[in-house]
Design a protein around this motif. Sequence first.
Motif, short mmCIF file in Angstrom:
data_model
loop_
_atom_site.label_atom_id
_atom_site.label_comp_id
_atom_site.label_asym_id
_atom_site.label_seq_id
_atom_site.Cartn_x
_atom_site.Cartn_y
_atom_site.Cartn_z
N GLU A 1 -10.56 -101.26 -53.42
CA GLU A 1 -10.98 -101.55 -52.05
C GLU A 1 -11.81 -102.83 -51.97
O GLU A 1 -11.59 -103.68 -51.09
CB GLU A 1 -11.76 -100.37 -51.47
CG GLU A 1 -10.91 -99.12 -51.29
CD GLU A 1 -11.76 -97.88 -51.11
OE1 GLU A 1 -12.37 -97.73 -50.04
OE2 GLU A 1 -11.82 -97.06 -52.06
N TYR B 1 -2.51 -96.17 -50.88
CA TYR B 1 -3.65 -95.80 -50.06
C TYR B 1 -3.29 -94.92 -48.86
O TYR B 1 -2.18 -94.98 -48.33
CB TYR B 1 -4.35 -97.06 -49.54
CG TYR B 1 -5.17 -97.76 -50.59
CD1 TYR B 1 -6.47 -97.37 -50.87
CD2 TYR B 1 -4.64 -98.82 -51.32
CE1 TYR B 1 -7.23 -98.01 -51.84
CE2 TYR B 1 -5.39 -99.46 -52.29
CZ TYR B 1 -6.68 -99.06 -52.55
OH TYR B 1 -7.43 -99.70 -53.51
N THR C 1 -6.03 -94.95 -43.31
CA THR C 1 -7.38 -95.15 -42.79
C THR C 1 -8.27 -95.85 -43.80
O THR C 1 -9.12 -96.69 -43.44
CB THR C 1 -7.99 -93.80 -42.38
OG1 THR C 1 -7.85 -92.87 -43.47
CG2 THR C 1 -7.29 -93.25 -41.15
N THR C 2 -8.11 -95.53 -45.08
CA THR C 2 -8.88 -96.20 -46.14
C THR C 2 -8.51 -97.67 -46.20
O THR C 2 -9.39 -98.54 -46.30
CB THR C 2 -8.60 -95.53 -47.50
OG1 THR C 2 -8.93 -94.15 -47.43
CG2 THR C 2 -9.41 -96.18 -48.61
N CYS D 1 -10.58 -101.55 -45.04
CA CYS D 1 -10.69 -102.79 -45.81
C CYS D 1 -10.25 -103.99 -44.96
O CYS D 1 -10.86 -105.06 -45.01
CB CYS D 1 -9.82 -102.71 -47.06
SG CYS D 1 -10.31 -101.44 -48.24
#
Length: 356
Positions: free
Chosen positions: A262, A319, A322-323, A327
Amino acid sequence: MSVNVPKPITALEALERAQWIAFAPFVFQAARVLRDRGILLAIERSREGLTLEEVAATAELPIYGTRVVLEAGLGIGLVTEVDGRYRITKTGVYVQHDPMTRANFDFTRDVNYHGIAALDAAVASGKPEGLKVFGEWPTVYAGLSQLPESVRKSWFQFDHYYSDGAFGAALPLVFAGKPKRLLDIGGNTGKWAAACMKHDPDVEVTLMDLPGQLRNAEQNLREAGLLARARFHEADLLDERSAIPTGFDAIWMSQFLDCFSEAEIVSILRRCVAAAGPNCKIYILEAFWDRQRFEAASFCLQMTSLYFTAIANGTSQMYRSTTFLACVHAAGLEVEREHDDLGVSHTLLVCRPRPM
């Protein structure tokens, strides 16, 4: 989109699933032998099915070895037995012929099977401990050009199966803005660059990647007769001092950012923001496990994350959207449009630098 919502199952069904997990390596190896020894194909080609002796003779294997893998195939569901004759099942046909299953299967067999045993150590250390079965490199990308040919073949087959399937749908979306100069970050073998140049006879594409990958891409584009409109920019984007060149109408990244953590994604995208002019669009093509239509697709992506942990670099994954979007926003980008369900499993994010 809601995925991975468990369906109610009985205690017996749960116990059965637990046994599949416990014997998963055995299941894979038995299926591998049945496929790679030509047993499934031989059974499929016989209208009446084959006896144990006929299978053994066709595969040129002893009766004992043939019997144990065939009986395992019964338990796995790849074959059935009626009146002493074996026949292939629908699942067996998919294992034998389905392109996605073959890409996943060979990727597991050649790239991951031995190294994934180091997953526990990789989870603890944040390093690709399983990569040591091939060599002493910090990431798989640093050693990709030096991997055994069979491993490289399966690696690229897996990579291209998923990304290439989305290229046809993505091209008109990218070229609706009529970019004349496009930067392909993580150009890999040059397939996207070639697709762009075939789609638009005027576009010039700069590929940005590690030296080994660029040499491969250059050779491929030369053979395709497209080298005149290709440019090459060597860079290791893990080095934060590695700036992204300017002057492009579009910046493209396909299945590239999932190769980074990330923090590294944010760093790379911030450099994209710094390089982007006022009219430059940033296109990100990724497969998010929570954006899939089918549970099997989410499962494949979740399992692929373990390859990144144990083999690729120890820090990245396929991923959750939402993660990943967190970023994107942290880097100073805003998402103008999101196009889901491109190709097999991909989402295209169309981004631009967020106004100050």
